[in-house]
Write a protein that holds these residues in place. Structure first.
Motif, PDB file in Angstrom:
ATOM      1  N   VAL A 137       0.852  -1.190   0.000  1.00 41.51           N
ATOM      2  CA  VAL A 137       0.000   0.000   0.000  1.00 41.51           C
ATOM      3  C   VAL A 137       0.888   1.240   0.000  1.00 41.51           C
ATOM      4  O   VAL A 137       1.569   1.527   0.973  1.00 41.51           O
ATOM      5  CB  VAL A 137      -0.950   0.020   1.215  1.00 41.51           C
ATOM      6  N   TRP A 138       0.883   1.960  -1.121  1.00 43.49           N
ATOM      7  CA  TRP A 138       1.679   3.175  -1.232  1.00 43.49           C
ATOM      8  C   TRP A 138       0.883   4.351  -0.671  1.00 43.49           C
ATOM      9  O   TRP A 138      -0.331   4.443  -0.854  1.00 43.49           O
ATOM     10  CB  TRP A 138       2.014   3.470  -2.693  1.00 43.49           C
ATOM     11  N   ARG A 139       1.590   5.255  -0.001  1.00 43.86           N
ATOM     12  CA  ARG A 139       0.951   6.447   0.559  1.00 43.86           C
ATOM     13  C   ARG A 139       1.489   7.680  -0.147  1.00 43.86           C
ATOM     14  O   ARG A 139       2.688   7.936  -0.136  1.00 43.86           O
ATOM     15  CB  ARG A 139       1.238   6.542   2.057  1.00 43.86           C
ATOM     16  N   VAL A 140       0.600   8.421  -0.781  1.00 42.76           N
ATOM     17  CA  VAL A 140       0.961   9.679  -1.430  1.00 42.76           C
ATOM     18  C   VAL A 140      -0.032  10.725  -0.954  1.00 42.76           C
ATOM     19  O   VAL A 140      -1.159  10.797  -1.444  1.00 42.76           O
ATOM     20  CB  VAL A 140       0.934   9.563  -2.967  1.00 42.76           C
ATOM     21  N   GLY A 141       0.359  11.503   0.044  1.00 42.37           N
ATOM     22  CA  GLY A 141      -0.562  12.455   0.634  1.00 42.37           C
ATOM     23  C   GLY A 141      -1.772  11.737   1.209  1.00 42.37           C
ATOM     24  O   GLY A 141      -1.640  10.787   1.988  1.00 42.37           O
ATOM     25  N   GLU A 151      -6.586  -1.276  -5.596  1.00 42.44           N
ATOM     26  CA  GLU A 151      -7.575  -0.389  -4.992  1.00 42.44           C
ATOM     27  C   GLU A 151      -6.933   0.931  -4.593  1.00 42.44           C
ATOM     28  O   GLU A 151      -5.748   0.998  -4.262  1.00 42.44           O
ATOM     29  CB  GLU A 151      -8.193  -1.050  -3.749  1.00 42.44           C
ATOM     30  N   VAL A 152      -7.749   1.989  -4.584  1.00 46.94           N
ATOM     31  CA  VAL A 152      -7.303   3.319  -4.178  1.00 46.94           C
ATOM     32  C   VAL A 152      -8.280   3.881  -3.156  1.00 46.94           C
ATOM     33  O   VAL A 152      -9.499   3.707  -3.287  1.00 46.94           O
ATOM     34  CB  VAL A 152      -7.209   4.269  -5.392  1.00 46.94           C
ATOM     35  N   THR A 153      -7.726   4.527  -2.130  1.00 42.39           N
ATOM     36  CA  THR A 153      -8.569   5.228  -1.160  1.00 42.39           C
ATOM     37  C   THR A 153      -8.138   6.690  -1.104  1.00 42.39           C
ATOM     38  O   THR A 153      -6.963   7.019  -1.332  1.00 42.39           O
ATOM     39  CB  THR A 153      -8.463   4.612   0.245  1.00 42.39           C
ATOM     40  N   LEU A 154      -9.071   7.571  -0.791  1.00 41.37           N
ATOM     41  CA  LEU A 154      -8.811   8.986  -0.595  1.00 41.37           C
ATOM     42  C   LEU A 154      -9.315   9.354   0.785  1.00 41.37           C
ATOM     43  O   LEU A 154     -10.502   9.227   1.071  1.00 41.37           O
ATOM     44  CB  LEU A 154      -9.526   9.811  -1.674  1.00 41.37           C
ATOM     45  N   GLY A 224       3.241  16.955 -19.512  1.00 38.18           N
ATOM     46  CA  GLY A 224       2.653  15.803 -18.838  1.00 38.18           C
ATOM     47  C   GLY A 224       1.880  16.223 -17.597  1.00 38.18           C
ATOM     48  O   GLY A 224       1.286  17.300 -17.549  1.00 38.18           O
ATOM     49  N   TYR A 225       1.953  15.367 -16.569  1.00 44.77           N
ATOM     50  CA  TYR A 225       1.164  15.574 -15.356  1.00 44.77           C
ATOM     51  C   TYR A 225       1.979  15.199 -14.131  1.00 44.77           C
ATOM     52  O   TYR A 225       2.968  14.446 -14.216  1.00 44.77           O
ATOM     53  CB  TYR A 225      -0.115  14.702 -15.408  1.00 44.77           C
ATOM     54  N   TRP A 226       1.564  15.727 -12.990  1.00 47.98           N
ATOM     55  CA  TRP A 226       2.184  15.287 -11.739  1.00 47.98           C
ATOM     56  C   TRP A 226       1.148  15.151 -10.652  1.00 47.98           C
ATOM     57  O   TRP A 226       0.092  15.787 -10.686  1.00 47.98           O
ATOM     58  CB  TRP A 226       3.326  16.208 -11.312  1.00 47.98           C
ATOM     59  N   LEU A 227       1.465  14.259  -9.702  1.00 48.82           N
ATOM     60  CA  LEU A 227       0.548  13.933  -8.600  1.00 48.82           C
ATOM     61  C   LEU A 227       0.986  14.689  -7.357  1.00 48.82           C
ATOM     62  O   LEU A 227       2.148  14.599  -6.937  1.00 48.82           O
ATOM     63  CB  LEU A 227       0.574  12.420  -8.343  1.00 48.82           C
ATOM     64  N   GLU A 228       0.055  15.430  -6.777  1.00 45.41           N
ATOM     65  CA  GLU A 228       0.329  16.168  -5.547  1.00 45.41           C
ATOM     66  C   GLU A 228       0.740  15.208  -4.461  1.00 45.41           C
ATOM     67  O   GLU A 228       0.004  14.263  -4.140  1.00 45.41           O
ATOM     68  CB  GLU A 228      -0.884  16.976  -5.136  1.00 45.41           C
ATOM     69  N   GLY A 229       1.908  15.403  -3.870  1.00 43.19           N
ATOM     70  CA  GLY A 229       2.432  14.460  -2.887  1.00 43.19           C
ATOM     71  C   GLY A 229       2.196  14.862  -1.451  1.00 43.19           C
ATOM     72  O   GLY A 229       2.608  14.149  -0.538  1.00 43.19           O
ATOM     73  N   ARG A 230       1.520  15.979  -1.237  1.00 43.85           N
ATOM     74  CA  ARG A 230       1.304  16.420   0.147  1.00 43.85           C
ATOM     75  C   ARG A 230      -0.077  16.040   0.645  1.00 43.85           C
ATOM     76  O   ARG A 230      -0.984  15.837  -0.119  1.00 43.85           O
ATOM     77  CB  ARG A 230       1.469  17.949   0.221  1.00 43.85           C
TER      78      ARG A 230
END
Length: 230
Positions: A137-141, A151-154, A224-230
């Protein structure tokens, strides 16, 4: 748990073993391109690297290849700073062979024969480490990305994503806060086919913003694009 979304470079000269391994890995959710010599392996890995759109999550590398020793290929990649995780998969079980491969930059060393389920598990482990993540399970913000369950959770709440949306999120999550090119994302979504058209990619990005929030997936116009990491 499977390795969904991972595309491998399989470097194995034995026809029977290569075909069998490719089929077995596919059963565990790992797609692959199979080559039988150093020349073709170098061409595939290094072209992807120069384009900035890596085609492979990991390489499985035999050492006894017809045109050169696999160790020379590994040393060449590391000398060129090709940041491709490499698992040596070989019948050589001597201690000095294992030490030489690991010192040359191998991420893992597996002795044949080995059950495909174990190889798949080792692939997931080295890919996690290369992405700076120590668990499935990776955690990005506020995002939790379960690479095993797909699966993804927010903020702890499950978010329903399509398989292609999930692959885009995983690719962005490898470099949170950094720009990922459209070329890299388009190839990651369709590893066994022609890269996705940019118009289709933009449509998936639009859907991701709707599900995850506009502020979470940012655009670098024309790149391209980037994912907010905070």
């Amino acid at each position: 748990m499977t390795g969904k979304g991972m595309h491998l470079l399989l470097v194995e000269d034995d026809l029977e073993l290569g075909a069998e391994l490719q089929r077995a890995l596919a059963a565990h959710g790992l797609t692959s391109e199979w080559v039988r010599d150093v020349r073709h392996a170098r061409a595939l890995a290094e072209v992807a690297d120069e384009e900035g759109a890596p085609r492979f999550a990991c390489a499985l590398l035999d050492l006894g290849l017809p045109d050169a020793d696999g160790l020379s290929l590994l040393a060449h990649w590391r000398g060129r700073r090709v940041a491709l995780p490499v698992i040596v998969l070989t019948a050589r079980d001597a201690l000095d062979a294992r030490v030489a491969a690991l010192d040359a930059g191998a991420d893992d060393y597996v002795i044949k024969p080995c059950a495909p389920i174990e190889i798949a598990s080792r692939v997931r482990a080295v890919v996690r480490r290369s992405a700076g993540q120590s668990t499935l399970v990776w955690r990005v913000g506020a995002l939790g990305i379960d690479t095993g369950r797909h699966e993804v959770t927010l903020d702890g709440v499950p978010v329903t994503l399509s398989p292609k949306e999930f692959r885009i999120v995983v690719e962005l999550a490898r470099l949170p806060g950094e720009t990922v090119s459209k070329h890299r994302l388009a190839r990651a979504v369709a590893p066994l086919a022609e890269p996705m058209e940019f118009s289709a990619l933009e449509w998936h990005i639009h859907n991701l913003r709707r599900k995850l929030g506009n502020e979470r997936v940012r655009t670098v116009r024309g790149v391209g694009y980037w994912l907010e990491g905070r």
